[in-house]
Design a protein around this motif. Structure first.
Motif, PDB file in Angstrom:
ATOM      1  N   GLY A 196       0.802  -1.218   0.000  1.00 27.84           N
ATOM      2  CA  GLY A 196       0.000   0.000   0.000  1.00 27.84           C
ATOM      3  C   GLY A 196       0.832   1.265   0.000  1.00 27.84           C
ATOM      4  O   GLY A 196       2.003   1.268  -0.410  1.00 27.84           O
ATOM      5  N   MET A 197       0.219   2.342   0.497  1.00 26.54           N
ATOM      6  CA  MET A 197       0.851   3.657   0.527  1.00 26.54           C
ATOM      7  C   MET A 197       0.826   4.197   1.950  1.00 26.54           C
ATOM      8  O   MET A 197      -0.078   3.880   2.721  1.00 26.54           O
ATOM      9  N   PRO A 198       1.790   5.041   2.333  1.00 28.12           N
ATOM     10  CA  PRO A 198       1.801   5.587   3.697  1.00 28.12           C
ATOM     11  C   PRO A 198       0.537   6.393   3.990  1.00 28.12           C
ATOM     12  O   PRO A 198       0.098   7.201   3.166  1.00 28.12           O
ATOM     13  N   VAL A 199      -0.052   6.151   5.161  1.00 29.42           N
ATOM     14  CA  VAL A 199      -1.263   6.868   5.551  1.00 29.42           C
ATOM     15  C   VAL A 199      -0.987   8.371   5.592  1.00 29.42           C
ATOM     16  O   VAL A 199       0.034   8.817   6.103  1.00 29.42           O
ATOM     17  N   GLY A 200      -1.915   9.134   5.039  1.00 26.69           N
ATOM     18  CA  GLY A 200      -1.781  10.589   5.018  1.00 26.69           C
ATOM     19  C   GLY A 200      -1.322  11.148   3.696  1.00 26.69           C
ATOM     20  O   GLY A 200      -1.328  12.365   3.502  1.00 26.69           O
ATOM     21  N   THR A 201      -0.946  10.280   2.755  1.00 25.47           N
ATOM     22  CA  THR A 201      -0.473  10.762   1.454  1.00 25.47           C
ATOM     23  C   THR A 201      -1.606  10.926   0.442  1.00 25.47           C
ATOM     24  O   THR A 201      -1.388  11.418  -0.660  1.00 25.47           O
ATOM     25  N   LYS A 219      -6.170   8.821   5.300  1.00 24.99           N
ATOM     26  CA  LYS A 219      -6.376   8.940   6.739  1.00 24.99           C
ATOM     27  C   LYS A 219      -7.858   8.753   7.043  1.00 24.99           C
ATOM     28  O   LYS A 219      -8.710   9.257   6.324  1.00 24.99           O
ATOM     29  N   LEU A 220      -8.164   8.040   8.127  1.00 21.44           N
ATOM     30  CA  LEU A 220      -9.545   7.719   8.452  1.00 21.44           C
ATOM     31  C   LEU A 220     -10.108   8.596   9.557  1.00 21.44           C
ATOM     32  O   LEU A 220      -9.443   8.881  10.552  1.00 21.44           O
ATOM     33  N   GLU A 221     -11.351   9.034   9.360  1.00 13.33           N
ATOM     34  CA  GLU A 221     -12.232   9.495  10.424  1.00 13.33           C
ATOM     35  C   GLU A 221     -13.407   8.527  10.408  1.00 13.33           C
ATOM     36  O   GLU A 221     -13.555   7.740   9.464  1.00 13.33           O
ATOM     37  N   GLY A 276      -3.467   4.584  12.060  1.00  7.55           N
ATOM     38  CA  GLY A 276      -3.149   5.714  12.912  1.00  7.55           C
ATOM     39  C   GLY A 276      -4.411   6.212  13.602  1.00  7.55           C
ATOM     40  O   GLY A 276      -5.504   5.648  13.438  1.00  7.55           O
ATOM     41  N   PRO A 277      -4.311   7.282  14.414  1.00 11.82           N
ATOM     42  CA  PRO A 277      -5.452   7.756  15.211  1.00 11.82           C
ATOM     43  C   PRO A 277      -6.689   8.046  14.367  1.00 11.82           C
ATOM     44  O   PRO A 277      -6.598   8.532  13.244  1.00 11.82           O
ATOM     45  N   ILE A 278      -7.853   7.719  14.953  1.00 16.17           N
ATOM     46  CA  ILE A 278      -9.144   7.931  14.291  1.00 16.17           C
ATOM     47  C   ILE A 278     -10.024   8.782  15.204  1.00 16.17           C
ATOM     48  O   ILE A 278     -10.154   8.489  16.392  1.00 16.17           O
ATOM     49  N   ARG A 279     -10.619   9.826  14.639  1.00 11.89           N
ATOM     50  CA  ARG A 279     -11.625  10.592  15.377  1.00 11.89           C
ATOM     51  C   ARG A 279     -12.982   9.948  15.113  1.00 11.89           C
ATOM     52  O   ARG A 279     -13.473   9.932  13.978  1.00 11.89           O
ATOM     53  N   LEU A 280     -13.591   9.377  16.189  1.00  9.55           N
ATOM     54  CA  LEU A 280     -14.844   8.633  16.058  1.00  9.55           C
ATOM     55  C   LEU A 280     -15.998   9.477  16.595  1.00  9.55           C
ATOM     56  O   LEU A 280     -16.012   9.854  17.772  1.00  9.55           O
ATOM     57  N   ALA A 282     -23.551  14.914  19.156  1.00  7.78           N
ATOM     58  CA  ALA A 282     -22.705  13.735  18.954  1.00  7.78           C
ATOM     59  C   ALA A 282     -21.495  13.786  19.884  1.00  7.78           C
ATOM     60  O   ALA A 282     -20.935  14.847  20.188  1.00  7.78           O
ATOM     61  N   GLU A 283     -21.086  12.607  20.337  1.00  8.45           N
ATOM     62  CA  GLU A 283     -19.884  12.473  21.167  1.00  8.45           C
ATOM     63  C   GLU A 283     -18.699  12.143  20.260  1.00  8.45           C
ATOM     64  O   GLU A 283     -18.801  11.292  19.376  1.00  8.45           O
ATOM     65  N   THR A 284     -17.605  12.847  20.458  1.00  5.77           N
ATOM     66  CA  THR A 284     -16.412  12.596  19.651  1.00  5.77           C
ATOM     67  C   THR A 284     -15.333  11.942  20.521  1.00  5.77           C
ATOM     68  O   THR A 284     -14.982  12.475  21.578  1.00  5.77           O
ATOM     69  N   ILE A 285     -14.836  10.806  20.061  1.00  4.91           N
ATOM     70  CA  ILE A 285     -13.840  10.034  20.796  1.00  4.91           C
ATOM     71  C   ILE A 285     -12.568   9.972  19.950  1.00  4.91           C
ATOM     72  O   ILE A 285     -12.605   9.600  18.779  1.00  4.91           O
ATOM     73  N   GLU A 286     -11.442  10.358  20.553  1.00  5.36           N
ATOM     74  CA  GLU A 286     -10.151  10.252  19.865  1.00  5.36           C
ATOM     75  C   GLU A 286      -9.605   8.852  20.103  1.00  5.36           C
ATOM     76  O   GLU A 286      -9.170   8.523  21.212  1.00  5.36           O
ATOM     77  N   VAL A 287      -9.622   8.031  19.084  1.00  7.45           N
ATOM     78  CA  VAL A 287      -9.208   6.631  19.200  1.00  7.45           C
ATOM     79  C   VAL A 287      -7.759   6.502  18.768  1.00  7.45           C
ATOM     80  O   VAL A 287      -7.406   6.843  17.635  1.00  7.45           O
ATOM     81  N   GLN A 288      -6.915   6.025  19.663  1.00  9.75           N
ATOM     82  CA  GLN A 288      -5.494   5.866  19.367  1.00  9.75           C
ATOM     83  C   GLN A 288      -5.202   4.432  18.929  1.00  9.75           C
ATOM     84  O   GLN A 288      -5.908   3.514  19.329  1.00  9.75           O
TER      85      GLN A 288
END
Length: 392
Positions: free
Chosen positions: A173-178, A205-207, A237-241, A386-392
């Motif tokens: 694959g490719m580096p996340v964020g590119t 990058k995922l949200e 990498g980190p996901i904002r859920l 909505a509740e936002t959770i920073e998932v590491q």
């Protein structure tokens, strides 16, 4: 024995003048991936190579497992790094390496030397010949096979000397964020975590957004989705859920619309809400785990009705997969066991006994007119609360 790893990449190598940008992104992701591993690591890019150097004690197996989760890595080569103390010392070290790595000594081998340091007194062909001869003298059980060797021994002569013979497959694959970011509609099922993994593998990058329906779905169902996000985040990498309370909207649809259309109309409003979060987060598209014909909401007609409300592109990486192919990936990335836990989400609670499988868009829109009195305000409240959770 090993104090360094050579990182091999594939697609990045064809990026031309922009290759350094992708290499830098890969270095960053490798550093992020090694943060939780015991040990001290230095990731460097030099002369078209990426190396991970270790300092002091480190957990070899943990390090390899962490690197195998970094998108962009095609191969991981455990490397022995030597100072240049002359050919005789190199020959002894190479023979020692072969005896240690292959104690049974009943295999075929080939030496592949690369002399990037042009001041070295022997050229690549001479190194191949001389090192191969020393191995044959000291290891009589080994035989040369230049076409299909069981052992492919690489010796690279640079400012230092690197010896390796094993390449552990990476995820590719490719580096996340590119490649920007996208919003994943994450449920507690098997498919959506796999879809997120596959899109992240392409450098995205995922949200994520999850639709919660208390009291019909429990806190354990919500925690299950958070746990799935954590498993995907090991790769992406980190996901904002964003956790959206969808109960009132579902009950309103249930009360005002034909029950056989419930699933389609519910999906349409999920996509609208997900798109609002995508815009706020700067995402460029939506991701779903849909596969053609898998359930009633995933027929061609149903997907067309769902797509109609979206202004952003909708990425469906599983669209042509059968269930077993999806299960195999879920098992590989360790999301399967969590996905099959018996805590239902809103998609499985509010399902009609006989859902329409070939919805007509005009009929669906006509049914949605029954919702116009309150639905916009309900959507606004769902987004704002909505509740936002920073998932590491």
């Amino acid at each position: 024995m090993f104090k360094a790893f050579l990182i091999k990449y594939a697609e990045i190598g064809i990026k031309g003048k922009n290759r350094y940008l992708f290499e830098d992104a890969l270095v960053k992701q490798i550093r992020n991936g090694l943060r939780e591993v015991e040990g001290t690591f230095k990731v460097v890019r030099e002369q078209g190579r990426i190396y991970v150097f270790t300092e002091g004690d480190f957990d070899y197996d943990e390090t390899v497992q962490a690197l195998k989760r970094v998108f962009g890595i095609a191969g991981i080569c455990p490397v022995v790094v030597l100072e240049d103390n002359g050919f005789e010392d190199l020959a002894k070290q190479v023979v020692s390496y072969m005896k240690t790595m292959y104690p049974e000594l009943n295999k075929t081998f080939k030496v592949h030397a690369r002399r990037a340091k042009k001041s070295y007194p022997l050229d690549s062909m001479e190194l191949n010949r001389e090192l191969g001869g020393r191995i044959l003298d000291e290891c009589p059980g080994l035989k040369v096979d230049v076409h299909k060797p069981e052992i492919y021994l690489t010796v690279e002569i640079r400012q230092k000397i690197y010896i390796y013979s094993e390449t552990i497959p990476g995820p590719g694959g490719m580096p996340v964020g590119t490649n920007g970011s996208a919003m994943l509609l994450l449920s507690g099922g098997i498919d959506s975590p796999v879809a997120g993994y596959m899109i992240a593998k392409r450098g995205v990058k995922l949200e994520a957004v999850y639709f919660h329906a208390p009291p019909y779905t429990s806190e354990r169902a919500k925690q299950k989705v958070v746990d799935l996000a954590k498993l995907v985040a090991r790769y992406s990498g980190p996901i904002r859920l964003h956790v959206v309370n969808f109960t009132d909207i579902q009950l309103y649809i249930y009360d005002k619309c034909p029950h056989d259309e419930l699933t389609i109309i519910m999906r349409r409003y999920m996509m609208k809400i997900a798109e609002e979060f995508a815009r706020k987060d700067g995402s460029l598209g939506l991701i779903t785990g849909e596969s053609i014909g898998q359930v009633a909401s995933q027929t061609m007609q149903s997907l067309a009705c769902t797509n109609e409300v979206c202004t952003m592109p909708v990425f469906r990486p599983l669209i042509g997969f059968d269930k077993q192919e999806i299960l195999d990936i879920a098992l590989d990335i360790n999301t399967y066991e969590t996905s099959v836990l018996p805590y239902e989400d809103c998609c499985t609670i509010f399902v009609a006994k006989h859902p329409v499988t070939k919805p007509n868009l005009n009929i669906i829109k006509r049914s949605e007119q029954n919702l116009q009195e309150k639905i916009d305000e309900m959507m606004r409240m769902a987004i704002e609360t909505a509740e936002t959770i920073e998932v590491q």
